[in-house]
Design an enzyme around this catalytic site. Structure first.
Site, short mmCIF file in Angstrom:
data_model
loop_
_atom_site.label_atom_id
_atom_site.label_comp_id
_atom_site.label_asym_id
_atom_site.label_seq_id
_atom_site.Cartn_x
_atom_site.Cartn_y
_atom_site.Cartn_z
N ASN A 1 -1.52 0.03 6.89
CA ASN A 1 -1.23 -0.98 7.79
C ASN A 1 -0.39 -1.68 6.67
OD1 ASN A 1 -3.18 -1.62 6.01
ND2 ASN A 1 -5.07 -3.28 7.73
N HIS B 1 -2.03 -5.32 1.97
CA HIS B 1 -2.75 -6.13 1.88
C HIS B 1 -2.85 -7.13 0.82
CE1 HIS B 1 -7.53 -7.12 -0.04
NE2 HIS B 1 -6.11 -8.01 -1.08
N TYR C 1 -12.28 -3.12 -2.36
CA TYR C 1 -13.37 -2.67 -1.01
C TYR C 1 -14.70 -3.04 -0.94
CZ TYR C 1 -8.01 -2.26 0.51
OH TYR C 1 -7.52 -2.45 1.12
N LYS D 1 1.24 -0.98 -0.24
CA LYS D 1 0.26 -0.17 -0.16
C LYS D 1 1.02 1.48 -0.16
CE LYS D 1 -3.87 -2.07 2.60
NZ LYS D 1 -4.81 -1.50 4.23
N GLU E 1 -9.12 -11.34 -7.19
CA GLU E 1 -8.08 -9.87 -7.04
C GLU E 1 -6.74 -10.17 -7.55
OE1 GLU E 1 -7.31 -9.77 -2.55
OE2 GLU E 1 -9.71 -9.58 -2.34
N1 UDP Z 1 -9.85 -0.40 7.58
C1 UDP Z 1 -9.30 0.53 7.93
N2 UDP Z 1 -10.58 0.75 9.29
C2 UDP Z 1 -11.01 0.04 10.00
C3 UDP Z 1 -11.12 -1.04 9.25
C4 UDP Z 1 -10.33 -1.47 7.86
O1 UDP Z 1 -9.28 1.67 7.63
O2 UDP Z 1 -11.99 0.12 11.31
C5 UDP Z 1 -8.49 -0.55 6.29
C6 UDP Z 1 -7.46 -0.68 6.26
O3 UDP Z 1 -6.53 -0.67 5.79
C7 UDP Z 1 -7.46 -2.13 6.40
C8 UDP Z 1 -8.90 -2.10 4.82
O4 UDP Z 1 -9.96 -1.46 5.39
O5 UDP Z 1 -6.12 -3.05 5.60
C9 UDP Z 1 -9.37 -2.92 4.53
O6 UDP Z 1 -10.37 -3.99 5.65
P1 UDP Z 1 -10.46 -5.76 5.70
O7 UDP Z 1 -11.56 -5.86 7.25
O8 UDP Z 1 -10.83 -5.79 4.70
O9 UDP Z 1 -9.08 -5.74 6.82
P2 UDP Z 1 -7.81 -7.13 6.65
O10 UDP Z 1 -8.16 -7.74 5.25
O11 UDP Z 1 -6.90 -5.60 5.25
O12 UDP Z 1 -7.33 -7.10 7.12
MG MG Z 2 -9.09 -8.02 3.80
#
Ligand code: UDP
Ligand code: MG
Length: 155
Positions: A112, A115, A49, A9, A126
């Site tokens: 974070n 992805h 997303y 990212k 994806e």
């Molecule tokens: N995210 C965020 N706030 C939240 C949850 C998710 O900004 O409360 C963002 C974060 O960058 C995350 C992305 O949205 O990696 C996708 O969310 P997901 O729940 O799919 O988490 P991941 O699979 O990336 O762990």
């Molecule tokens: Mg995810």
């Protein structure tokens, strides 16, 4: 073998962590089957997303993901989806275990670093979303017999 999608990212690209992250996957024995830099736009992010478009943080997530180019990778190996998710760590970097990418390099739930696809079904969708035909390569590294047993390769 499975092929999973990893996105380094903007938080990872901006902080100069791309080499370190790619190196972790290489050292683990995963195959980098595709890699390129891309500037993401709102359309692809709304698809990627889709499960989050109604969440209050979505506009901020969009801004964050478009704030610089990203590096997308197709990462291959036996059980690669689960292995790469485990190496990534939980979503909020502050809670991610030391030794994971998010746990070692992040302090944020949003910024974070990476992805990673969360299931084999989503991984296939994806990889196809971010890579065109011919951009993901099917090759066998010459180290393959040091990475897996014959049984594991034929399973
Ligand atoms: N995210 C965020 N706030 C939240 C949850 C998710 O900004 O409360 C963002 C974060 O960058 C995350 C992305 O949205 O990696 C996708 O969310 P997901 O729940 O799919 O988490 P991941 O699979 O990336 O762990
Ligand atoms: Mg995810």
């Amino acid at each position: 073998m499975q092929t999973t999608l990893v996105i380094i990212k903007p938080s990872g690209v901006q902080r100069g962590l791309a080499g370190e992250i790619i190196s972790r996957f290489e050292k683990k024995g995963l195959i980098i089957a595709g890699a390129k830099m891309m500037q993401l736009d709102e359309a692809i992010l709304r698809e990627h997303y889709a499960h989050l478009v109604d969440r209050p943080f979505f506009p901020s997530l969009l801004r964050s993901m478009m704030s610089s180019p990203v590096i997308v990778m197709a990462v291959r190996g036996v059980d690669a989806v689960g292995v790469v998710r485990a190496m990534t760590g939980v979503t909020n970097s502050r809670n991610a275990a030391p030794g994971t990418i998010r746990g070692d390099f992040g302090m944020s739930g949003q910024e974070n670093i990476v992805h990673a696809s969360d299931s084999p079904e989503n991984a296939a969708i994806e990889v196809a979303r971010f890579f065109k035909e011919g951009e993901v390569f099917d090759y066998t590294p010459c180290t393959i017999t040091s990475i897996y047993s014959p049984d594991e390769l034929n399973a």
